[in-house]
Motif scaffolding. Structure first.
Motif, short mmCIF file in Angstrom:
data_model
loop_
_atom_site.label_atom_id
_atom_site.label_comp_id
_atom_site.label_asym_id
_atom_site.label_seq_id
_atom_site.Cartn_x
_atom_site.Cartn_y
_atom_site.Cartn_z
N ALA A 23 1.11 -1.00 -0.03
CA ALA A 23 -0.20 0.17 0.11
C ALA A 23 0.63 1.51 -0.40
CB ALA A 23 -1.14 0.10 1.69
N TRP A 24 2.38 1.43 1.01
CA TRP A 24 3.09 2.14 1.15
C TRP A 24 3.50 2.60 -0.30
CZ3 TRP A 24 3.52 6.33 4.54
CH2 TRP A 24 5.02 7.16 3.86
N ILE A 25 4.32 1.60 -1.82
CA ILE A 25 4.41 1.75 -2.09
C ILE A 25 3.55 2.21 -3.40
CG2 ILE A 25 5.19 0.41 -4.19
CD1 ILE A 25 6.97 -1.57 -2.63
N ARG A 45 -7.09 -0.97 2.22
CA ARG A 45 -7.56 -0.98 3.72
C ARG A 45 -6.24 -0.30 4.48
NH1 ARG A 45 -6.22 -6.70 5.82
NH2 ARG A 45 -4.07 -7.19 4.74
N PHE A 46 -5.28 0.01 3.73
CA PHE A 46 -4.38 0.65 5.07
C PHE A 46 -3.95 2.22 4.09
CE2 PHE A 46 -2.55 -3.38 5.34
CZ PHE A 46 -2.42 -3.40 6.22
N ALA A 47 -5.38 2.52 3.27
CA ALA A 47 -5.27 4.33 2.75
C ALA A 47 -5.35 4.63 3.93
CB ALA A 47 -6.63 4.15 1.60
N PRO A 48 -6.59 4.37 4.15
CA PRO A 48 -6.61 6.00 5.56
C PRO A 48 -5.88 6.62 6.82
CG PRO A 48 -8.78 4.50 5.39
CD PRO A 48 -7.51 4.29 5.23
N LEU A 49 -5.05 5.29 6.62
CA LEU A 49 -3.31 5.22 7.86
C LEU A 49 -2.22 5.67 6.75
CD1 LEU A 49 -1.73 4.70 10.26
CD2 LEU A 49 -1.71 2.57 9.17
N GLY A 51 -3.34 8.22 4.74
CA GLY A 51 -3.18 9.67 4.07
C GLY A 51 -3.20 10.01 5.46
N VAL A 52 -3.29 9.55 6.40
CA VAL A 52 -2.60 10.44 7.97
C VAL A 52 -1.34 10.50 7.80
CG1 VAL A 52 -2.34 10.09 10.58
CG2 VAL A 52 -5.13 9.53 9.16
N VAL A 53 -0.08 10.01 7.65
CA VAL A 53 1.22 9.99 6.89
C VAL A 53 1.10 10.75 6.16
CG1 VAL A 53 3.26 8.75 7.03
CG2 VAL A 53 1.43 7.94 7.99
N LEU A 54 0.78 11.16 5.24
CA LEU A 54 0.64 12.79 4.75
C LEU A 54 -0.10 13.41 4.99
CD1 LEU A 54 0.24 9.97 0.97
CD2 LEU A 54 2.19 10.19 2.20
N GLY A 55 -0.62 13.16 5.52
CA GLY A 55 -1.79 14.97 5.91
C GLY A 55 -0.69 15.32 7.19
N VAL A 56 0.22 14.67 8.09
CA VAL A 56 0.68 15.03 8.99
C VAL A 56 1.89 15.75 8.20
CG1 VAL A 56 2.64 14.28 11.18
CG2 VAL A 56 0.16 13.48 10.24
N ILE A 57 2.58 15.17 7.44
CA ILE A 57 4.09 15.71 6.55
C ILE A 57 3.24 17.40 6.13
CG2 ILE A 57 4.95 14.91 4.09
CD1 ILE A 57 5.73 12.47 4.69
N GLN A 58 2.55 17.24 4.85
CA GLN A 58 1.76 18.62 4.66
C GLN A 58 2.07 19.20 5.89
OE1 GLN A 58 -1.48 16.41 2.29
NE2 GLN A 58 -1.38 18.43 0.65
N THR A 152 -7.56 14.06 4.86
CA THR A 152 -6.68 13.26 4.32
C THR A 152 -6.89 11.26 4.39
OG1 THR A 152 -4.34 12.96 5.64
CG2 THR A 152 -4.63 14.28 3.39
N PHE A 153 -7.33 11.32 6.31
CA PHE A 153 -7.77 9.70 6.88
C PHE A 153 -9.46 10.15 6.00
CE2 PHE A 153 -10.25 7.91 9.96
CZ PHE A 153 -9.73 6.65 9.79
N TRP A 154 -9.62 11.09 6.31
CA TRP A 154 -11.65 11.16 5.96
C TRP A 154 -12.35 10.56 4.58
CZ3 TRP A 154 -14.37 8.02 8.64
CH2 TRP A 154 -14.83 8.26 10.37
N SER A 155 -11.21 10.96 3.73
CA SER A 155 -11.19 10.68 2.54
C SER A 155 -10.45 9.84 1.82
CB SER A 155 -10.64 12.73 1.81
OG SER A 155 -8.77 12.14 1.67
N ARG A 156 -10.01 9.14 2.36
CA ARG A 156 -9.36 7.84 1.58
C ARG A 156 -10.17 6.74 2.52
NH1 ARG A 156 -6.01 11.13 1.31
NH2 ARG A 156 -4.18 11.56 0.17
N CYS A 157 -11.30 7.15 3.32
CA CYS A 157 -12.70 6.13 4.09
C CYS A 157 -13.56 5.84 3.35
CB CYS A 157 -13.16 6.69 4.56
SG CYS A 157 -11.73 6.76 7.05
N SER A 158 -14.11 6.61 1.77
CA SER A 158 -15.49 6.75 1.27
C SER A 158 -15.03 5.76 -0.34
CB SER A 158 -15.46 8.34 1.23
OG SER A 158 -14.44 8.52 0.08
#
Length: 172
Positions: A23-25, A45-49, A51-58, A152-158
């Motif tokens: 998923a990371w790749i 299933r890992f997309a929301p997680l 997403g949070v990592v990428l959101g924290v970087i942003q 970035t978390f919720w946008s990847r949950c839908s």
């Protein structure tokens, strides 16, 4: 005498961790997770997680640029650019393909979505999405670094909900 070989912990061979590495790749352009052979099954299933990592970087970029005196508008624009770069534009490509597919109608939507060229509907969708993101970040101002990881978390949950509730368009 040669040093004894270290045994790789069993955890590294875990299917769950290998799926996370896949998923990371798939979802980022960042380097892969060391020592893990990626597996590309059940990665959504890992997309929301991720997403949070990428959101924290942003958010970290936002905070740093704020500390050195940048204004809200350029920070918002650069934050969006960083998000696009971190994902390789994967989500925007999906938005454009979807818009082109909807515009093509029921008879041709698969062909339109598979076409590597972007149509007018895809360009319009891209402009609308980027404009909404930019306006939202500017309006949020100093709250943006708190909101970005949540968004970035919720946008990847839908998509997870959609994967569960809807059948695939085609079997391949």
């Amino acid at each position: 005498e040669l040093l004894p070989k270290r045994k790789v912990p069993i955890l590294v061979n875990s299917i769950w961790l290998r799926d996370l590495a896949g998923a990371w790749i798939f979802y980022t352009v960042l380097p892969g997770i060391p020592f893990l052979k990626p597996r590309f099954k059940r990665i959504a299933r890992f997309a929301p997680l991720i997403g949070v990592v990428l959101g924290v970087i942003q958010s970290c970029f936002w905070i740093k640029l704020s500390q050195i005196g940048w204004g809200t508008e350029p920070i918002a624009l650069l934050t969006i650019c960083i998000g696009i770069w971190l994902t390789g534009g994967l989500h925007l490509d999906g938005v454009m393909d979807t818009a082109d597919g909807i515009a093509a109608g029921k008879e041709r939507y698969i062909d339109a979505m598979r076409d590597s060229r972007v149509g007018a509907s895809g360009v319009i969708a891209l402009i609308m999405i980027l404009s909404i993101q930019l306006a939202s970040l500017i309006k949020l101002d100093s709250l943006a670094p708190l909101v970005i990881p949540i968004a970035t978390f919720w946008s990847r949950c839908s998509p997870l909900w959609a994967i569960e509730k809807f059948s695939y368009i085609h079997k391949e």
